[in-house]
Design a protein around this motif. Sequence first.
Motif, PDB file in Angstrom:
ATOM      1  N   PRO A 156      -3.747   9.150  -1.639  1.00 46.99           N
ATOM      2  CA  PRO A 156      -5.062   9.367  -1.016  1.00 46.99           C
ATOM      3  C   PRO A 156      -6.241   9.209  -1.981  1.00 46.99           C
ATOM      4  CG  PRO A 156      -3.940  11.450  -1.324  1.00 46.99           C
ATOM      5  CD  PRO A 156      -3.032  10.405  -1.871  1.00 46.99           C
ATOM      6  N   MET A 157      -6.070   8.431  -3.050  1.00 44.29           N
ATOM      7  CA  MET A 157      -7.183   8.221  -3.966  1.00 44.29           C
ATOM      8  C   MET A 157      -8.043   7.083  -3.420  1.00 44.29           C
ATOM      9  SD  MET A 157      -4.799   9.716  -5.873  1.00 44.29           S
ATOM     10  CE  MET A 157      -5.104  10.004  -7.560  1.00 44.29           C
ATOM     11  N   ARG A 158      -9.242   6.941  -3.985  1.00 46.22           N
ATOM     12  CA  ARG A 158     -10.113   5.851  -3.525  1.00 46.22           C
ATOM     13  C   ARG A 158     -10.395   4.908  -4.684  1.00 46.22           C
ATOM     14  NH1 ARG A 158     -14.035   9.724  -0.472  1.00 46.22           N
ATOM     15  NH2 ARG A 158     -12.715  10.314   1.271  1.00 46.22           N
ATOM     16  N   PRO A 159      -9.448   4.006  -4.974  1.00 43.47           N
ATOM     17  CA  PRO A 159      -9.633   3.124  -6.134  1.00 43.47           C
ATOM     18  C   PRO A 159     -10.744   2.105  -5.911  1.00 43.47           C
ATOM     19  CG  PRO A 159      -7.654   2.522  -4.910  1.00 43.47           C
ATOM     20  CD  PRO A 159      -8.187   3.762  -4.262  1.00 43.47           C
ATOM     21  N   LYS A 160     -11.488   1.792  -6.968  1.00 40.04           N
ATOM     22  CA  LYS A 160     -12.471   0.707  -6.881  1.00 40.04           C
ATOM     23  C   LYS A 160     -11.689  -0.615  -6.830  1.00 40.04           C
ATOM     24  CE  LYS A 160     -15.815   3.399  -9.484  1.00 40.04           C
ATOM     25  NZ  LYS A 160     -16.292   3.690 -10.842  1.00 40.04           N
ATOM     26  N   PRO A 161     -12.310  -1.702  -6.325  1.00 41.18           N
ATOM     27  CA  PRO A 161     -11.559  -2.951  -6.115  1.00 41.18           C
ATOM     28  C   PRO A 161     -10.900  -3.508  -7.377  1.00 41.18           C
ATOM     29  CG  PRO A 161     -13.710  -3.060  -5.063  1.00 41.18           C
ATOM     30  CD  PRO A 161     -13.690  -1.782  -5.824  1.00 41.18           C
ATOM     31  N   ASP A 162     -11.496  -3.239  -8.556  1.00 40.88           N
ATOM     32  CA  ASP A 162     -10.907  -3.804  -9.785  1.00 40.88           C
ATOM     33  C   ASP A 162      -9.879  -2.864 -10.430  1.00 40.88           C
ATOM     34  OD1 ASP A 162     -12.835  -1.892 -10.427  1.00 40.88           O
ATOM     35  OD2 ASP A 162     -13.286  -2.822 -12.366  1.00 40.88           O
ATOM     36  N   PHE A 163      -9.576  -1.757  -9.794  1.00 42.71           N
ATOM     37  CA  PHE A 163      -8.627  -0.806 -10.391  1.00 42.71           C
ATOM     38  C   PHE A 163      -7.198  -1.351 -10.338  1.00 42.71           C
ATOM     39  CE2 PHE A 163     -10.640   3.731 -10.219  1.00 42.71           C
ATOM     40  CZ  PHE A 163     -11.709   3.274 -10.963  1.00 42.71           C
ATOM     41  N   VAL A 164      -6.423  -0.976 -11.358  1.00 39.61           N
ATOM     42  CA  VAL A 164      -4.989  -1.275 -11.343  1.00 39.61           C
ATOM     43  C   VAL A 164      -4.246   0.032 -11.605  1.00 39.61           C
ATOM     44  CG1 VAL A 164      -5.245  -3.651 -12.157  1.00 39.61           C
ATOM     45  CG2 VAL A 164      -4.943  -1.792 -13.818  1.00 39.61           C
ATOM     46  N   GLY A 165      -2.938   0.030 -11.384  1.00 36.87           N
ATOM     47  CA  GLY A 165      -2.175   1.258 -11.610  1.00 36.87           C
ATOM     48  C   GLY A 165      -0.813   0.982 -12.220  1.00 36.87           C
ATOM     49  N   THR A 218      -3.295  17.690   5.686  1.00 33.30           N
ATOM     50  CA  THR A 218      -2.545  16.449   5.920  1.00 33.30           C
ATOM     51  C   THR A 218      -2.337  15.661   4.624  1.00 33.30           C
ATOM     52  OG1 THR A 218      -4.642  15.426   6.454  1.00 33.30           O
ATOM     53  CG2 THR A 218      -3.274  16.115   8.325  1.00 33.30           C
ATOM     54  N   LEU A 219      -3.174  15.943   3.622  1.00 35.67           N
ATOM     55  CA  LEU A 219      -3.065  15.204   2.354  1.00 35.67           C
ATOM     56  C   LEU A 219      -2.284  15.985   1.297  1.00 35.67           C
ATOM     57  CD1 LEU A 219      -6.736  13.886   2.024  1.00 35.67           C
ATOM     58  CD2 LEU A 219      -4.754  12.707   2.973  1.00 35.67           C
ATOM     59  N   ARG A 220      -1.957  17.235   1.645  1.00 40.08           N
ATOM     60  CA  ARG A 220      -1.399  18.175   0.678  1.00 40.08           C
ATOM     61  C   ARG A 220      -0.223  17.610  -0.131  1.00 40.08           C
ATOM     62  NH1 ARG A 220       0.806  23.043   3.693  1.00 40.08           N
ATOM     63  NH2 ARG A 220       2.606  21.677   3.822  1.00 40.08           N
ATOM     64  N   ASP A 221       0.702  16.948   0.562  1.00 36.22           N
ATOM     65  CA  ASP A 221       1.905  16.481  -0.136  1.00 36.22           C
ATOM     66  C   ASP A 221       1.766  15.059  -0.662  1.00 36.22           C
ATOM     67  OD1 ASP A 221       3.112  18.895   0.465  1.00 36.22           O
ATOM     68  OD2 ASP A 221       3.684  18.174   2.457  1.00 36.22           O
ATOM     69  N   ARG A 222       0.567  14.491  -0.555  1.00 44.33           N
ATOM     70  CA  ARG A 222       0.431  13.074  -0.886  1.00 44.33           C
ATOM     71  C   ARG A 222      -0.172  12.822  -2.271  1.00 44.33           C
ATOM     72  NH1 ARG A 222      -2.458   9.592   2.850  1.00 44.33           N
ATOM     73  NH2 ARG A 222      -1.486   8.059   1.489  1.00 44.33           N
ATOM     74  N   PHE A 223      -0.733  13.862  -2.883  1.00 41.16           N
ATOM     75  CA  PHE A 223      -1.339  13.626  -4.203  1.00 41.16           C
ATOM     76  C   PHE A 223      -0.267  13.522  -5.279  1.00 41.16           C
ATOM     77  CE2 PHE A 223      -5.189  14.949  -2.133  1.00 41.16           C
ATOM     78  CZ  PHE A 223      -6.135  14.163  -2.763  1.00 41.16           C
ATOM     79  N   PRO A 224      -0.360  12.492  -6.126  1.00 44.85           N
ATOM     80  CA  PRO A 224       0.597  12.392  -7.235  1.00 44.85           C
ATOM     81  C   PRO A 224       0.083  13.187  -8.437  1.00 44.85           C
ATOM     82  CG  PRO A 224      -0.870  10.512  -7.290  1.00 44.85           C
ATOM     83  CD  PRO A 224      -1.340  11.386  -6.138  1.00 44.85           C
ATOM     84  N   GLN A 225       0.833  13.175  -9.492  1.00 43.81           N
ATOM     85  CA  GLN A 225       0.311  13.592 -10.797  1.00 43.81           C
ATOM     86  C   GLN A 225      -0.358  12.331 -11.347  1.00 43.81           C
ATOM     87  OE1 GLN A 225       3.023  15.891 -13.302  1.00 43.81           O
ATOM     88  NE2 GLN A 225       2.503  14.524 -14.981  1.00 43.81           N
ATOM     89  N   TRP A 226      -1.606  12.424 -11.752  1.00 43.62           N
ATOM     90  CA  TRP A 226      -2.338  11.192 -12.054  1.00 43.62           C
ATOM     91  C   TRP A 226      -3.250  11.335 -13.261  1.00 43.62           C
ATOM     92  CZ3 TRP A 226      -7.666  11.919 -11.817  1.00 43.62           C
ATOM     93  CH2 TRP A 226      -8.102  13.036 -11.092  1.00 43.62           C
ATOM     94  N   PHE A 227      -3.570  10.175 -13.788  1.00 44.02           N
ATOM     95  CA  PHE A 227      -4.559  10.099 -14.852  1.00 44.02           C
ATOM     96  C   PHE A 227      -5.453   8.907 -14.558  1.00 44.02           C
ATOM     97  CE2 PHE A 227      -6.681   9.964 -18.693  1.00 44.02           C
ATOM     98  CZ  PHE A 227      -6.583  11.230 -19.212  1.00 44.02           C
ATOM     99  N   CYS A 228      -6.773   9.104 -14.551  1.00 39.84           N
ATOM    100  CA  CYS A 228      -7.707   8.027 -14.218  1.00 39.84           C
ATOM    101  C   CYS A 228      -8.502   7.599 -15.459  1.00 39.84           C
ATOM    102  CB  CYS A 228      -8.660   8.496 -13.118  1.00 39.84           C
ATOM    103  SG  CYS A 228      -9.780   7.190 -12.597  1.00 39.84           S
ATOM    104  N   PHE A 229      -8.457   6.293 -15.740  1.00 39.56           N
ATOM    105  CA  PHE A 229      -9.164   5.731 -16.902  1.00 39.56           C
ATOM    106  C   PHE A 229     -10.379   4.934 -16.442  1.00 39.56           C
ATOM    107  CE2 PHE A 229      -6.086   6.295 -20.363  1.00 39.56           C
ATOM    108  CZ  PHE A 229      -4.921   6.552 -19.662  1.00 39.56           C
TER     109      PHE A 229
END
Length: 307
Positions: free
Chosen positions: A138-147, A244-255
């Motif tokens: 459920p994150m909102r990545p910008k168009p140039d984001f990669v993961g 509804t989003l409770r179980d959907r968040f990962p462990q994440w790091f944003c650069f």
Amino acid sequence: MVETTAYFNADVVIIGGGIAGLATAYYLSQKQNLQIILLEKDSIPNPNNSSYGDERMYRRMYSNEYLSELQEESLKEWKTLETQHDCQLLRQNGLLFYGEAWDEETIEGSIPGARRVMEKKGIPFEALNAEQLQERWPMRPKPDFVGLFESTAGMVWSAQAIELFRSQAETNGVSIRTGEETVSLNVISSDSVEIKTRSGNTFLANQVVLTAGAWTNDLLSSFTTPLNLEIWPMLWGHYRVEETLRDRFPQWFCFQQEKPDSNDGGLYYGFPCHTPETSLIKVGIDWCPPELRTKTMSTFVREPNSE
Ligand SMILES: Cc1cc2nc3c(=O)[nH]c(=O)nc-3n(C[C@H](O)[C@H](O)[C@H](O)COP(=O)(O)OP(=O)(O)OC[C@H]3O[C@@H](n4cnc5c(N)ncnc54)[C@H](O)[C@@H]3O)c2cc1C
């Protein structure tokens, strides 16, 4: 009031009761028959130290190969601890690195750097574009984001680990003294150090292990060259998310690249929700404004001057 001074002898005195000091106490107490004393100036756990809190991330997704290898070794130790003490200290929920893929290292590494190390070492990972990121989480990545997603990463239940190290070290005979602040270290000979504490006690040790974290220079500077430290206050909070989003968040790091003009370091991280009844996720900022960075804790402030 009459002050009494007591003298104590030990093979090893450990100064600092964060996770480093407590793990040192635990492993030393297991492997050798030593008389060990641990001195902590505050409490254990200590809400003012770096180790405080429920969880910490672990990963092999580093830009630095050595750190990746170190993680592999320490993971074996964590698993041994779990087996030996029949407890759960790890949760392998994976870790998502996502954001801008500019090829420059930050304090947490970089997406291209981590990818190179994982490819070289054969660490399994998934590479995703912005569309795939958005579909899956459920994150909102910008168009140039990669993961990059490393499924073998996860979190250590650090508060539980601290309690395990503390209780087992004590069971093995370590004397843990809280409220005992070391104020001076005096090296008497190659195998004798005199330690004085604010409460007036004196400890004579063959060896000292200094695990004082951000306070290290306050003790070192009296007898040797201080370390080149930069101390940052770190901010994190818990945020309620829609059920509804409770179980959907990962462990994440944003650069993202630093934007000094808007006081935005660009580095953020988060943990998934592990308390279903509250729907809370933890989010932290991995940056601090330059004016709050200090060399020693004696000049450390937790908040900017309000004026
Ligand atoms: C918000 C935050 C998030 C983090 N996230 C991660 C993560 O996800 N993954 C990860 O691997 N790492 C993470 N880290 C880093 C990690 O938590 C620290 O590296 C680790 O906790 C440091 O432990 P320590 O025992 O060295 O220091 P500390 O926990 O700071 O302990 C030092 C102790 O020494 C005591 N002390 C100091 N001076 C004296 C004295 N004179 N006499 C007696 N006692 C003294 C202090 O009171 C303190 O309790 C994070 C750190 C923070 C702050």
